[in-house]
Write an enzyme that holds these catalytic residues in place. Sequence first.
Site, PDB file in Angstrom:
ATOM      1  CB  SER A   1      -1.349  66.921  68.562  1.00  0.00           C
ATOM      2  OG  SER A   1      -0.913  68.033  68.369  1.00  0.00           O
TER       3      SER A   1
ATOM      4  CG  HIS B   1      -3.754  73.492  68.780  1.00  0.00           C
ATOM      5  ND1 HIS B   1      -4.069  72.089  69.248  1.00  0.00           N
ATOM      6  CD2 HIS B   1      -2.589  73.705  68.818  1.00  0.00           C
ATOM      7  CE1 HIS B   1      -2.928  71.888  69.473  1.00  0.00           C
ATOM      8  NE2 HIS B   1      -1.954  72.469  69.522  1.00  0.00           N
TER       9      HIS B   1
END
Length: 472
Positions: free
Chosen positions: A83, A436
């Site tokens: 992120s 992810h």
Amino acid sequence: MRHISLLAAAVSAALLAGCGGNSSTQETPATNVIFFLGDGMGINTLTAARIYKVGEDGDLTIDTLPETAFVRTYSNNAQVTDSAPSMAAYMTGVKMNNEVISMSADTMAFDASGNNYLSGTDSTCPASGNGSAVTTLLELAKKAGWSTGAVTTTRVTHATPAVTYSHICHRDAENTIAAQMVPGGSGYNSALGDGLNVLMGGGRQFYLPTASGGKRTDGRDLTAELVKQGYTYVKNKTEFDAAAAASTDKLVGLFTSSHMSYDIDRDPTVEPSLAEMTTKAIDILSKNKKGFFLMVEGGRIDHALHETTAAKALQDTVAFDDAIQTALTKMKAVDPTLANTLIVVTADHDHTLVLNGYAKRTGATTASNPGILGLLKNFVSGANATDSGGLPFTILGFGNGENRPATRSALTDAQVSVKTYHQEAAVPMAAGSETHGGTDVFLGAIGRGADKFTGVITNTEVFGLIRSAVGL
């Protein structure tokens, strides 16, 4: 003739005044940017959340945004981003390495031996020789005289919100990140001028010393320092409600020690919703006649996906979508055509959530219908579809995750549709460690300059498109 000339001059002056010809008295409209970030909200998660909330043929608010694009999210050193560098690409226009918060591309989060630049949650980043800070959109807005804010359901020192107001080589140095937003204190980020106007979310532990149950090792109580700097500090829904926007210019809300609750678990008498925090932020920030920049993160979408609890992830996505609708409604009330307001909605990265085939349409999830959370039922017969061993399986699954049984057992709708159920995964991982994904993410935009967001773009391009649209 003289009377006719005087009359014509008077009419001309009146027309000019009515059309804004008197530039010395006409106010320039405020320019506003609201950037929504659904953390981990990949295309599959969006699709599943839509079906969960309104069925296959319904629309979420995000589906109605008129301008759309796909965004490539790879980082400077990884095919699949975390992120920090992905959000930083949006906010700075710079591709940086994984774990890095708003620093130049040469910044490393690890030393030559591969050790984190961390001591607990304090930074040990070298003072020199390891990159430099790069300017964020929030800092540019602050420099332009706008009000600024960030709202999240994670800790306010977590990667996504931290990117907007801090600069550090490793995202996990949350004690150091917290200090960067406290005006007048050691470690303050001077690019914030007199400070953020609004910051709300969780993460109180990084603002309190260890003696008070926090994690700060320097003995500082940053909440007390913020109050001395003129901030209204709120810790719960009651105090949040009491902080009237009309009389509040600077607001910090730290509602939990760590992250805020998943929306499906949230006690509305204790913690405000993301939509409520967005409303309060807009009410405070919009008092600035020059404009404002606000970042809103649906941060716990990502956390639920990491733990492969789809029900939590989808409900948090719906709560995020509710916040988007709230913002649209509020901004259209003062800027009906959004001629001076740009709203951008996107995600920082994907996850490994998948929708298995070939399910019959389920419609929205209700108390009596598990919907997309349930077992996959064949679109022809309506019977449970089965794997090669004759056992039923769910519509939703993960490419990797913690629920990878060595031997599959028979599942039921009642079992798999509860909020604590971990969907099955193809590759076994430790608890909470689903990864992810690396696929492109959706971007939707509306308002001033939104038509420039189109096609397949790279996340760094979003920074320039926003700057250009609003003149930052």
